[in-house]
Motif scaffolding. Structure first.
Motif, PDB file in Angstrom:
ATOM      1  N   GLY A 264       0.762  -1.032  -0.215  1.00 12.83           N
ATOM      2  CA  GLY A 264       0.377   0.288  -0.093  1.00 12.83           C
ATOM      3  C   GLY A 264       0.883   1.086  -0.043  1.00 12.83           C
ATOM      4  N   ILE A 265       1.435   1.374   0.550  1.00 11.48           N
ATOM      5  CA  ILE A 265       2.704   2.666   0.685  1.00 11.48           C
ATOM      6  C   ILE A 265       4.224   2.442  -0.558  1.00 11.48           C
ATOM      7  CG2 ILE A 265       4.763   3.594   2.481  1.00 11.48           C
ATOM      8  CD1 ILE A 265       3.691   2.294   4.689  1.00 11.48           C
TER       9      ILE A 265
ATOM     10  N   ALA B  32       2.475   1.552  -3.307  1.00 12.63           N
ATOM     11  CA  ALA B  32       2.072   2.662  -4.205  1.00 12.63           C
ATOM     12  C   ALA B  32       1.153   4.035  -4.168  1.00 12.63           C
ATOM     13  CB  ALA B  32      -0.254   1.514  -4.272  1.00 12.63           C
ATOM     14  N   GLN B  33       1.254   4.049  -2.622  1.00 14.87           N
ATOM     15  CA  GLN B  33       1.046   5.520  -2.224  1.00 14.87           C
ATOM     16  C   GLN B  33       2.199   6.595  -3.003  1.00 14.87           C
ATOM     17  OE1 GLN B  33       0.957   6.833   1.459  1.00 14.87           O
ATOM     18  NE2 GLN B  33      -0.670   7.769   1.391  1.00 14.87           N
TER      19      GLN B  33
ATOM     20  N   THR C  98      -5.451   8.500  -2.493  1.00 16.50           N
ATOM     21  CA  THR C  98      -3.936   7.342  -1.754  1.00 16.50           C
ATOM     22  C   THR C  98      -5.061   6.677  -0.709  1.00 16.50           C
ATOM     23  OG1 THR C  98      -2.984   8.330  -0.630  1.00 16.50           O
ATOM     24  CG2 THR C  98      -1.801   8.047  -2.790  1.00 16.50           C
TER      25      THR C  98
ATOM     26  N   ASN D 205      -7.158   0.397  -0.693  1.00 19.12           N
ATOM     27  CA  ASN D 205      -6.913  -0.105   0.175  1.00 19.12           C
ATOM     28  C   ASN D 205      -6.093  -0.274   0.744  1.00 19.12           C
ATOM     29  OD1 ASN D 205      -5.889  -1.089  -1.875  1.00 19.12           O
ATOM     30  ND2 ASN D 205      -6.317  -2.888  -2.451  1.00 19.12           N
ATOM     31  N   THR D 206      -4.824   0.674   0.548  1.00 16.34           N
ATOM     32  CA  THR D 206      -3.856   1.241   0.605  1.00 16.34           C
ATOM     33  C   THR D 206      -4.064   0.911   2.377  1.00 16.34           C
ATOM     34  OG1 THR D 206      -4.334   3.283   0.040  1.00 16.34           O
ATOM     35  CG2 THR D 206      -1.650   2.628   0.621  1.00 16.34           C
ATOM     36  N   PHE D 207      -3.834   1.606   3.000  1.00 14.55           N
ATOM     37  CA  PHE D 207      -4.227   0.946   4.758  1.00 14.55           C
ATOM     38  C   PHE D 207      -4.942   0.245   5.928  1.00 14.55           C
ATOM     39  CE2 PHE D 207      -2.044   5.218   3.225  1.00 14.55           C
ATOM     40  CZ  PHE D 207      -1.478   5.049   4.232  1.00 14.55           C
TER      41      PHE D 207
ATOM     42  N   ILE E  70      -5.551   2.557  -7.970  1.00 17.18           N
ATOM     43  CA  ILE E  70      -4.779   2.546  -6.420  1.00 17.18           C
ATOM     44  C   ILE E  70      -4.622   1.277  -5.929  1.00 17.18           C
ATOM     45  CG2 ILE E  70      -3.221   3.079  -3.996  1.00 17.18           C
ATOM     46  CD1 ILE E  70      -3.936   5.686  -5.335  1.00 17.18           C
ATOM     47  N   SER E  71      -5.947   0.428  -6.068  1.00 16.35           N
ATOM     48  CA  SER E  71      -6.636  -0.232  -5.243  1.00 16.35           C
ATOM     49  C   SER E  71      -5.968  -2.322  -5.949  1.00 16.35           C
ATOM     50  CB  SER E  71      -7.920  -1.126  -4.761  1.00 16.35           C
ATOM     51  OG  SER E  71      -8.206   0.404  -3.832  1.00 16.35           O
TER      52      SER E  71
ATOM     53  N   VAL F 129      -2.291  -2.105  -5.393  1.00 16.49           N
ATOM     54  CA  VAL F 129      -1.908  -2.449  -4.062  1.00 16.49           C
ATOM     55  C   VAL F 129      -1.846  -4.028  -3.704  1.00 16.49           C
ATOM     56  CG1 VAL F 129      -2.076  -2.596  -1.356  1.00 16.49           C
ATOM     57  CG2 VAL F 129      -1.952  -0.683  -3.695  1.00 16.49           C
TER      58      VAL F 129
END
Lengths: 319, 264
Positions: free
Chosen positions: B63-64, B66-67, B182, B186-188, B207-208, B211
Motif C-alpha cells: 500500500g505504501i 503504491a502511495q 491514495t 485498500n492502501t491502509f 491504486i487498489s 496494491v
C-alpha cells in the motif's frame, strides 16, 4: 558597414501576434543589417518580448514571418535556432548548477565535441570574469554575474545573431556599464544584435538604429540622433554666475529667444534656439559684462522623444 | 551541429540528478516520508487492524509503495513547473535540440527518483518484517506493475506542472487531490469495513488494483478471502489496464497543456 545590396541578417516581415482579443504585436517589420545593433525601445507590455519570442521561434506568429541569417522562422526553425543565441528577460541560468556546469550543459545540448566543451566553458568563464566563481552554484551569483553567465550561455555556439531581451533590467549602474562593454566587444567582432530595452540611455548607447514600439506598434524609427531631431529643436541653456545679473540678462535674452524660460533658483535661462543664436547671445552677454557659468545647446534625450511620441514617459509606463 | 537525441537526454537527465544531489531534501518524499508512514501505520494503527493469518506490516507495505508511486507525480509537476517558471524551458527550446528530449529527460529522472523510493521502502519493509513469499518472476512482475503505474503518474505530473502558475500552486493542487485518492483505497485498511459509497470508490480506485496485485504477487494477503469486487479479482490485468488508460487519456492533455504553456 554593410554593402547596400547585402540582405539583412535579421528581418521581421509584418509580424502579428494576438492573444484572444488582444493584439500584442501589430504588423511589425524591421531589418537589421549584418554587424549592426537594433534597439527595440518601449515600455512594459509594448510587445517587445513577444516580438523577440516570435523571432527566436519560441512562439509562432499569428501572421507574418521573419528571417534570421536567411532562414525563415516558420519554415526552418531548426536552422534559425542554430544561427542565433537568446538571452531572455529573466536570467535563465540553472540556479542549482555551477557556472561551469551551466555552460557545459548548453554545450552538450548543442552537441559540441566533448573535449572542446571543457575548454570552451573555461574560455567563456574567463571572458566574462567568472573564473573565480566557476564552481559555485549560480544561486550564489549576484545579479550582474547571473546576466554574464546567461550571456555566456547564449554564446556557447558562437552564433552570428544575438537577441537580448532587456539585458540590463534590474542591474546596478556599474554592472550595466560592464555589460555594455561586453556587448560592444561582440558587435566589434561582427555579431548582429537585437536588444529590447526600457532604458532610453541604453538604446542611445548601444544601438545603431532604434525602433520605438508602443502598444504593439512601431511608432518611430531611426538612428538615435534622428529620433532626437524629430522631437523638436534643441534647447539653449544659459547659467549665469551672479544672481544680480538676472533682470538685465532677461531683457537681453528675450530679444533672441522667443519662448524664454527662467529658473531663478539656479540662475538658468532656457528656450528653443539654434546654433547661430548661441554666437549672438555669447557676444551680447560679453558686451554687457554678464558672466556665465555655462552656455550651450542641449539636445533632447530619448526620454523627451518618447514623451513627444507617446504622450507618456517610457519608464513611468513601465511601472 | 546537432547533438544526438541520446546525448541530449543524457545531459538533461544528469542535470536533473545534480538537482537532487544539491537539494537532498527533495528526496524526502521517497525516503523519510514513506519510512515514516510505514512506522506510523505499522506501530500506531497496526495493532487495531487485524489481518487474519498474516501480519499487518506485510499487508501494509505494498500500500505504501503504491502511495509513494502516486506521489511521484508531484516530483515531475514541481520540477517541470520550476523550469517553466524560471525560463529554463525557454532557454532549452531556443537551442537546436530535439524538443521531446526535455520532457523525456524529466520522465526518466522521475523514474530514477521513484526507484530510489522503491529500494528504500523494500529495505524498510525487510527491517519491519515484510517478506516476499512467492517466486522471483511474480516478485518482479509486482515491481514492474509499480513502475508502469509510475509512468502513468508522470503524465499527470506534466499536466499539472504545465497548468499551474507556481510550484506552490502545484503543491496545493496535488496535495488536495492525490493525498485523499491514495487513502480512498485498500492502501491502509481493507475496503470491506467502509460504508458502501466509499467502499465502491475504493474498490475501483486504480491504486487498489495495483496494491491488491502486489499483495498477491508477493504473498502478503494473509488469509484474506479474495475480495468480491471485480477489479480486485483480476488485479494484475486491471492494474495494467488502469495505467495504460490513464496514460492514453492524460498524455494528450498533458502535451497540449505543455505546448500551450511554452508557446505563449
Amino acid at each position: 558597414m554593410t554593402p547596400p545590396n547585402a540582405s539583412p541578417t535579421i528581418e521581421a516581415i509584418d509580424l502579428v501576434k494576438t492573444f484572444g482579443d488582444m493584439t500584442a504585436v501589430d504588423r511589425v517589420s524591421f531589418q537589421v543589417p549584418t554587424g549592426s545593433v537594433l534597439g527595440l525601445l518601449g515600455p512594459n507590455g509594448a510587445g517587445k518580448t513577444t516580438t523577440v519570442r516570435m523571432m527566436t521561434t519560441l512562439t509562432p506568429p499569428t501572421s507574418g514571418t521573419g528571417r534570421i541569417a536567411g532562414h525563415d522562422i516558420i519554415k526552418e526553425p531548426a536552422a534559425v535556432r542554430r544561427s542565433m543565441g537568446l538571452t531572455a528577460q529573466s536570467a535563465t541560468v540553472d540556479e542549482l548548477l555551477t557556472g561551469r556546469e551551466n555552460l557545459r550543459l548548453i554545450a552538450d545540448l548543442y552537441g559540441i565535441d566533448k573535449q572542446r566543451t571543457r575548454s570552451l566553458a573555461d574560455e567563456l568563464l574567463e571572458r566574462f570574469s567568472l573564473t573565480d566563481a566557476a564552481d559555485k552554484v549560480a544561486k550564489q551569483y549576484s545579479g550582474g554575474m547571473r546576466r554574464r553567465l546567461d550571456l555566456a550561455a547564449s554564446l556557447v555556439a558562437a552564433p552570428p545573431v544575438l537577441f537580448l531581451d532587456e539585458p540590463t533590467t534590474g542591474l546596478d549602474p556599474r554592472s550595466r556599464q560592464e555589460l555594455w562593454e561586453v556587448l560592444r566587444g561582440l558587435v566589434k567582432e561582427g555579431t548582429t544584435l537585437l536588444l529590447t530595452t526600457q532604458y532610453l540611455e541604453e538604446a542611445d548607447n548601444l544601438a545603431d538604429n532604434v525602433i520605438v514600439i508602443d502598444k504593439g506598434r512601431i511608432i518611430a524609427e531611426g538612428t538615435p540622433l534622428q529620433l532626437k531631431d524629430r522631437s523638436g529643436a534643441a534647447r539653449l541653456v544659459v547659467t549665469l554666475s551672479r544672481p544680480e545679473d538676472i533682470p538685465q540678462a532677461h531683457e537681453l535674452l528675450k530679444g533672441v529667444i522667443p519662448e524664454l524660460h527662467l529658473d531663478e533658483d539656479v540662475r538658468q535661462f532656457s528656450g528653443p534656439a539654434d546654433l547661430a543664436s548661441i554666437n549672438t547671445l555669447a557676444s551680447l552677454l560679453a558686451d554687457h559684462e554678464i558672466e556665465v557659468d555655462d552656455l550651450g545647446l542641449k539636445r533632447p534625450s530619448l526620454d523627451d522623444v518618447f514623451l513627444s511620441l507617446t504622450g507618456h514617459r517610457a519608464e513611468e509606463a513601465a511601472k | 551541429m546537432s547533438a544526438s537525441f541520446g546525448r541530449q537526454i543524457r545531459s538533461l537527465v544528469r542535470r536533473n540528478l545534480i538537482h537532487i544531489k544539491r537539494q537532498p531534501e527533495a528526496l524526502t518524499d521517497v525516503t523519510i516520508q514513506p519510512v515514516m508512514f510505514v512506522l506510523l501505520f505499522a506501530y500506531v494503527f497496526g495493532g487495531s487492524i487485524n489481518i487474519p493469518g498474516g501480519s499487518y506490516r506485510e499487508w501494509l507495505l505494498p500500500g505504501i509503495m503504491a502511495q509513494t508511486m502516486a506521489f511521484s507525480s508531484f516530483v515531475v509537476a514541481i520540477g517541470l513547473n520550476n523550469d517553466l517558471q524560471k525560463g529554463i524551458i525557454d532557454r532549452f527550446r531556443s537551442l537546436p535540440i530535439h524538443r521531446p528530449s526535455v520532457l523525456l529527460a524529466r520522465a526518466i529522472s522521475s523514474v530514477m527518483h521513484s526507484s530510489i523510493g522503491i529500494v528504500v521502502m523494500s529495505l524498510t519493509g525487510l527491517i519491519v518484517g515484510w517478506r516476499i513469499h512467492e517466486g522471483v518472476g511474480k516478485a518482479l512482475l509486482a515491481y514492474l506493475l509499480l513502475l508502469l503505474f509510475g509512468f502513468a503518474m508522470i503524465w499527470i505530473g506534466i499536466l499539472v506542472g504545465s497548468s499551474m502558475d507556481s510550484p506552490e500552486a502545484v503543491n496545493g493542487v496535488m496535495f488536495a487531490t492525490m493525498f485523499p485518492i491514495t487513502f480512498l483505497a485498500n492502501t491502509f485498511a481493507p475496503p470491506e469495513g467502509m460504508p458502501t459509497f466509499v467502499r465502491v470508490i475504493a474498490e475501483w480506485n486504480p491504486i487498489s488494483a495495483l496494491v491488491q496485485a502486489m499483495r498477491e504477487l508477493w504473498g502478503n494477503t494473509g488469509n484474506f478471502p479474495t475480495p468480491e469486487a471485480w477489479p480486485l479479482q483480476h488485479p494484475v490485468l486491471v492494474s495494467i489496464g488502469w495505467s495504460v488508460l490513464i496514460s492514453v487519456v492524460v498524455a494528450p492533455m498533458a502535451l497540449r497543456a505543455y505546448n500551450r504553456r511554452t508557446t505563449n
